[in-house]
Structure formats: C-alpha cells, structure tokens
Design a protein around this motif. Structure first.
Motif, PDB file in Angstrom:
ATOM      1  N   PRO A  97      10.085  66.711  33.192  1.00  0.00           N
ATOM      2  CA  PRO A  97       9.334  65.860  34.509  1.00  0.00           C
ATOM      3  C   PRO A  97      10.214  64.503  34.642  1.00  0.00           C
ATOM      4  CG  PRO A  97       7.987  66.018  32.790  1.00  0.00           C
ATOM      5  CD  PRO A  97       9.020  66.932  32.114  1.00  0.00           C
ATOM      6  N   GLY A  98      10.745  63.895  33.523  1.00  0.00           N
ATOM      7  CA  GLY A  98      11.293  62.768  33.628  1.00  0.00           C
ATOM      8  C   GLY A  98      12.721  62.494  34.245  1.00  0.00           C
ATOM      9  N   VAL A  99      13.193  64.004  34.589  1.00  0.00           N
ATOM     10  CA  VAL A  99      14.496  64.077  34.945  1.00  0.00           C
ATOM     11  C   VAL A  99      14.542  63.612  36.471  1.00  0.00           C
ATOM     12  CG1 VAL A  99      16.349  65.626  35.526  1.00  0.00           C
ATOM     13  CG2 VAL A  99      15.402  65.775  33.309  1.00  0.00           C
ATOM     14  N   HIS A 100      15.422  62.598  36.932  1.00  0.00           N
ATOM     15  CA  HIS A 100      15.579  62.283  38.222  1.00  0.00           C
ATOM     16  C   HIS A 100      16.408  63.251  39.071  1.00  0.00           C
ATOM     17  CE1 HIS A 100      16.638  60.020  41.958  1.00  0.00           C
ATOM     18  NE2 HIS A 100      15.591  59.211  41.703  1.00  0.00           N
ATOM     19  N   PRO A 101      16.139  63.675  40.206  1.00  0.00           N
ATOM     20  CA  PRO A 101      16.974  64.806  40.796  1.00  0.00           C
ATOM     21  C   PRO A 101      18.414  64.347  41.239  1.00  0.00           C
ATOM     22  CG  PRO A 101      14.796  64.695  41.837  1.00  0.00           C
ATOM     23  CD  PRO A 101      14.860  63.590  41.061  1.00  0.00           C
ATOM     24  N   ASP A 102      18.444  63.025  41.334  1.00  0.00           N
ATOM     25  CA  ASP A 102      19.680  62.596  41.607  1.00  0.00           C
ATOM     26  C   ASP A 102      20.985  62.537  40.437  1.00  0.00           C
ATOM     27  OD1 ASP A 102      19.450  62.148  44.178  1.00  0.00           O
ATOM     28  OD2 ASP A 102      19.021  60.328  44.098  1.00  0.00           O
ATOM     29  N   LYS A 103      20.350  62.933  39.080  1.00  0.00           N
ATOM     30  CA  LYS A 103      21.099  63.062  37.869  1.00  0.00           C
ATOM     31  C   LYS A 103      21.148  64.446  37.225  1.00  0.00           C
ATOM     32  CE  LYS A 103      20.360  58.255  36.836  1.00  0.00           C
ATOM     33  NZ  LYS A 103      20.317  57.231  35.627  1.00  0.00           N
ATOM     34  N   VAL A 104      20.852  65.353  38.305  1.00  0.00           N
ATOM     35  CA  VAL A 104      21.169  66.697  37.909  1.00  0.00           C
ATOM     36  C   VAL A 104      22.562  67.222  38.366  1.00  0.00           C
ATOM     37  CG1 VAL A 104      20.445  69.234  37.885  1.00  0.00           C
ATOM     38  CG2 VAL A 104      18.682  67.147  38.201  1.00  0.00           C
ATOM     39  N   LEU A 105      23.472  67.593  37.342  1.00  0.00           N
ATOM     40  CA  LEU A 105      24.719  68.098  38.004  1.00  0.00           C
ATOM     41  C   LEU A 105      24.716  69.780  37.727  1.00  0.00           C
ATOM     42  CD1 LEU A 105      27.734  67.537  38.254  1.00  0.00           C
ATOM     43  CD2 LEU A 105      27.961  67.955  35.946  1.00  0.00           C
ATOM     44  N   VAL A 106      24.872  70.335  39.154  1.00  0.00           N
ATOM     45  CA  VAL A 106      24.991  71.727  39.226  1.00  0.00           C
ATOM     46  C   VAL A 106      26.314  72.451  39.422  1.00  0.00           C
ATOM     47  CG1 VAL A 106      24.128  73.647  40.718  1.00  0.00           C
ATOM     48  CG2 VAL A 106      22.863  71.259  40.429  1.00  0.00           C
ATOM     49  N   CYS A 107      26.551  73.461  38.584  1.00  0.00           N
ATOM     50  CA  CYS A 107      28.036  74.041  38.717  1.00  0.00           C
ATOM     51  C   CYS A 107      27.819  75.451  39.258  1.00  0.00           C
ATOM     52  CB  CYS A 107      28.506  74.027  37.103  1.00  0.00           C
ATOM     53  SG  CYS A 107      29.195  72.374  36.546  1.00  0.00           S
ATOM     54  N   LEU A 108      28.556  75.756  40.113  1.00  0.00           N
ATOM     55  CA  LEU A 108      28.235  77.227  40.881  1.00  0.00           C
ATOM     56  C   LEU A 108      29.423  77.993  40.575  1.00  0.00           C
ATOM     57  CD1 LEU A 108      26.289  76.257  44.167  1.00  0.00           C
ATOM     58  CD2 LEU A 108      25.294  77.126  42.218  1.00  0.00           C
ATOM     59  N   CYS A 109      29.348  78.725  39.775  1.00  0.00           N
ATOM     60  CA  CYS A 109      30.879  79.565  39.180  1.00  0.00           C
ATOM     61  C   CYS A 109      31.126  80.863  39.819  1.00  0.00           C
ATOM     62  CB  CYS A 109      30.803  79.550  37.706  1.00  0.00           C
ATOM     63  SG  CYS A 109      30.366  77.816  36.881  1.00  0.00           S
ATOM     64  N   GLY A 110      31.353  80.887  41.046  1.00  0.00           N
ATOM     65  CA  GLY A 110      31.922  82.137  41.519  1.00  0.00           C
ATOM     66  C   GLY A 110      30.594  83.142  41.922  1.00  0.00           C
ATOM     67  N   ASP A 111      31.113  84.266  42.653  1.00  0.00           N
ATOM     68  CA  ASP A 111      30.615  85.212  43.140  1.00  0.00           C
ATOM     69  C   ASP A 111      29.116  84.900  43.467  1.00  0.00           C
ATOM     70  OD1 ASP A 111      32.585  86.962  42.675  1.00  0.00           O
ATOM     71  OD2 ASP A 111      32.023  87.534  40.484  1.00  0.00           O
ATOM     72  N   LEU A 112      29.230  84.133  44.596  1.00  0.00           N
ATOM     73  CA  LEU A 112      27.848  83.562  45.294  1.00  0.00           C
ATOM     74  C   LEU A 112      27.226  84.454  46.335  1.00  0.00           C
ATOM     75  CD1 LEU A 112      28.704  79.956  45.077  1.00  0.00           C
ATOM     76  CD2 LEU A 112      27.416  81.323  43.305  1.00  0.00           C
ATOM     77  N   TYR A 113      27.881  85.460  46.801  1.00  0.00           N
ATOM     78  CA  TYR A 113      27.354  86.345  47.913  1.00  0.00           C
ATOM     79  C   TYR A 113      26.948  87.635  47.430  1.00  0.00           C
ATOM     80  CZ  TYR A 113      27.323  88.734  52.373  1.00  0.00           C
ATOM     81  OH  TYR A 113      26.970  89.346  53.280  1.00  0.00           O
ATOM     82  N   GLY A 114      26.111  88.171  48.139  1.00  0.00           N
ATOM     83  CA  GLY A 114      25.801  89.609  47.788  1.00  0.00           C
ATOM     84  C   GLY A 114      25.281  90.383  48.838  1.00  0.00           C
ATOM     85  N   ASP A 115      25.263  91.801  49.028  1.00  0.00           N
ATOM     86  CA  ASP A 115      25.125  92.560  50.106  1.00  0.00           C
ATOM     87  C   ASP A 115      24.350  93.724  49.553  1.00  0.00           C
ATOM     88  OD1 ASP A 115      24.800  94.115  52.273  1.00  0.00           O
ATOM     89  OD2 ASP A 115      26.873  93.474  53.210  1.00  0.00           O
TER      90      ASP A 115
END
Length: 128
Positions: A97-115
């Motif tokens: 709960p103490g984590v500020h949303p602006d201090k979250v690093l997100v790494c999206l590593c490929g294959d992000l589409y699905g069908d």
C-alpha cells in the motif's frame, strides 16, 4: 578519451513466493488452433535488491497471448494485457500500500497480442 566509471548495481532476486498472489483467467487458441483453452496467468511477488531509489516496485511480464475473461466466464475483444493493469493496481494496494503508482516500473516483454481463432496470430498490441 577517458571512460567514466559508473557504479551499476545488479538486480538480485532474493525471494520468490511459492504461491501466486492472483491468477488472472484468460482464453487463448489451443495448439493447432482447433479450439480455445482456458488459462491462468499467475502473478507472483518477489523481493529484489538493486532497484534504483526512484523505483519502488518492478512489474515484468511477457507472453500475454490471450483474451480476458469477464466475471461471467465469457470473453470478448479485451486482451488479457488490457485487463491486467487494474488487477495489478488492486494487488499493489493490498500487498504494497505504500508504493506510489508513479514509482512503479513496468516491463512488457513481447507477445502481447492474442487471438482465440489462431495461435501465434498477429495483431495490434498497442492497447496493452
């Protein structure tokens, strides 16, 4: 020309939870694309050393090749990666709960589409 020496700390995974905090349900095309399969994307909590002080939490994910399931068990046009941020935001509020949303690093590593019609199909991953 002199090279400057910059101290870089390596990331070190200290612990990985044995059980996921959450399993996000989704559907994807089965091998051979003859049917759909119901899957679950596990979300694990880890402890990592070496993050920059500006980063309070790190989220890493890949292979989000599926369609999100609604509460009623149906799926539509929403990629699992489009639904994931709300789930992760809720988990952060509960478990960190103490984590500020602006201090979250997100790494999206490929294959992000699905069908659900064809395994390994191509499409627009930008909504993710």
């Amino acid at each position: 020309m002199k090279k400057s020496k910059v101290a870089r700390e390596r990331l070190k995974v200290v612990t990985i939870a044995e059980e996921p905090l959450e399993v996000v349900p989704y559907v994807s095309a089965a091998r051979g694309s003859q049917e759909i399969v119901y899957e679950g994307l596990p979300v694990y909590r880890e402890e990592i050393l070496g993050l920059p002080v500006e980063v309070e939490a790190l989220i890493v994910t890949s292979d989000l090749q599926g369609m999100a399931l609604h509460d009623n068990g149906e799926y539509g046009d929403l990629l699992v990666g489009e639904m994931l941020p709300a789930t992760l935001e809720g988990l952060l509020q509960i478990h960190l709960p103490g984590v500020h949303p602006d201090k979250v690093l997100v790494c999206l590593c490929g294959d992000l589409y699905g069908d659900t019609a064809a395994r390994g199909s191509n499409g627009d991953p930008l909504p993710v």
